[in-house]
Enzyme design. Structure first.
Site, mmCIF file in Angstrom:
data_model
loop_
_atom_site.group_PDB
_atom_site.id
_atom_site.type_symbol
_atom_site.label_atom_id
_atom_site.label_comp_id
_atom_site.label_asym_id
_atom_site.label_seq_id
_atom_site.Cartn_x
_atom_site.Cartn_y
_atom_site.Cartn_z
ATOM 1 N N HIS A 111 49.807 39.565 33.370
ATOM 2 C CA HIS A 111 48.397 39.480 33.789
ATOM 3 C C HIS A 111 48.056 38.049 34.215
ATOM 4 C CE1 HIS A 111 48.143 42.801 30.637
ATOM 5 N NE2 HIS A 111 47.732 43.398 31.720
ATOM 6 N N GLY A 124 49.945 43.984 39.760
ATOM 7 C CA GLY A 124 51.347 43.643 39.509
ATOM 8 C C GLY A 124 52.280 44.711 40.076
ATOM 9 N N LYS A 174 54.953 45.686 38.867
ATOM 10 C CA LYS A 174 55.615 46.540 37.860
ATOM 11 C C LYS A 174 55.090 47.969 37.982
ATOM 12 C CE LYS A 174 54.872 46.744 33.340
ATOM 13 N NZ LYS A 174 54.770 48.197 33.089
#
Ligand code: PAF
Length: 286
Positions: free
Chosen positions: A14, A124, A126
C-alpha cells in the site's frame, strides 16, 4: 488529486501506492474501508485485520493529505440497491470462485471515485484482475480518471505482500514461497517456442509438491482481455490463486509481448525508500 483505495492493514505494498501518488499528485487521499460487498458469506470479512491507529500513523508519516475511513452504513445506507457490474472479465479467474467479489469492488471504487473525483487512482498489480476490471469500468463509463498500476511489492524472500499473509502459520508461510518461486522459474523458462501449457505444468508441479497447498487456479491469459492464450506473442499474465488452510493467496507475473519479461522488477524485495520499488511505468491501457 491522487486516490489510493485500500481496505487498511497497511503494508509496504500500500505504501508504494501512496508514495507513487505523492510523487505524481499535488494531493493524495487514501480510503480505508473493509468493503462488505466484496466478501462472500464464509469469507474473512469478520476477521479481516483493522489496525486503524497503526494505519493512520504510517500514512501520516508519509504525509498523505486525507484519510477517509467511513462506516459501512455511510457507504451502504439502508435500502442500498445500486451496483456496478463489469461483465465477462469478472466471471473468470478469481471471479469463478468469488462470483460476487468484483461487483463489490467496482461498486465501492466507483463510489469513492464519485466522492473524491480524483485525477488518478493507484492500484497494485498483485490484484491483476482487479486492475483490468477497474480500467474497463473507467473506460466503459467514461470516467475521467487515470488508473495507475504499481508493481507487486514482495517480502525479501519473494512472498507477495498481502494483508492476508498474517493468517499463515509458519509452515504455510514457508510453503507459500512456492508461488513466487514457481512464477520466477516459469518466467525464466519462456522462450519464443515455449507453450503456455508447458509453463503452466512447471508451475503446477512445483506448487503441488507442497502438501499444504490447494490450487484454485493457475492460468496464462491475455493481459487485457484475460482470455486464454496459445502463445506468448502478445504478452501474457501468468496468474494463480492457491489456498493454504483458510488463506487464499494470489500472485502473478506479467510477460511482455515477444516473451521479454518486462516486469522482473516485480521480484524486487520491498524497500519503500528505494525509488525503483515504486516505479509505476507500467501504465494502464488507458
Ligand atoms: O484491493 C483492495 O484492497 C480492494 O479490493 C479495494 C480496491 C480497496 C476495494 O475495496
Amino acid at each position: 488529486m491522487g486516490l489510493v483505495p485500500t481496505m487498511g492493514a497497511i503494508h509496504q505494498g500500500h505504501l508504494s501506492l501512496v508514495e507513487a501518488s505523492l510523487k505524481e499528485c499535488d494531493r493524495t487521499a487514501v480510503t480505508i474501508f473493509v468493503n462488505p460487498t466484496q466478501f462472500a458469506p464464509g469469507e474473512d470479512l469478520d476477521s479481516y485485520p483493522q489496525p486503524l491507529e497503526e494505519d493512520l500513523n504510517q500514512l501520516r508519516a508519509l504525509g498523505v493529505n486525507m484519510v477517509y475511513s467511513p462506516f459501512v452504513r455511510e457507504v451502504y445506507p439502508d435500502a442500498y440497491s445500486t451496483y456496478i457490474t463489469v461483465e465477462g472479465l469478472t466471471t473468470m479467474l478469481c471471479g469463478k470462485s468469488r462470483p460476487a467479489h468484483f461487483r463489490g469492488v467496482t461498486t465501492v471504487v466507483c463510489k469513492f471515485f464519485n466522492t473524491f473525483r480524483p485525477d488518478r487512482a493507484f492500484f497494485g498489480l498483485k490484484d491483476y484482475q482487479q486492475t483490468v476490471v477497474v480500467r474497463r469500468m473507467v473506460r466503459d463509463l467514461d470516467m475521467n480518471i487515470q488508473i495507475r498500476c504499481c508493481p507487486i511489492v514482495r517480502e525479501p524472500d519473494g512472498l507477495a505482500m498481502s494483508s492476508r499473509n498474517r493468517y499463515l502459520s509458519p509452515e504455510e508461510r514457508q510453503q507459500a514461497l512456492a508461488l513466487s518461486e514457481s512464477l520466477r522459474i516459469a518466467e525464466s523458462m519462456i522462450t519464443p517456442d515455449t507453450s503456455p501449457e508447458t509453463i503452466r505444468d512447471i508451475i503446477q508441479n512445483r506448487i503441488s509438491s507442497k502438501p499444504l497447498a490447494r490450487i484454485d487456479y493457475i492460468e496464462i491469459r491475455h493481459p487485457e482481455t484475460l482470455e486464454p492464450v496459445t502463445d506468448f506473442d502478445e504478452g501474457a499474465v501468468i496468474a494463480l490463486a492457491v489456498i493454504f488452510g483458510k488463506t487464499r493467496l494470489i500472485d502473478n507475473c506479467l510477460i511482455a509481448p515477444g516473451s521479454d519479461p518486462f516486469l522482473s522488477k516485480n521480484f524486487k524485495p520491498a524497500s519503500s525508500s528505494h525509488p525503483e520499488s515504486y516505479d509505476i511505468e507500467v501504465d494502464c491501457m488507458r
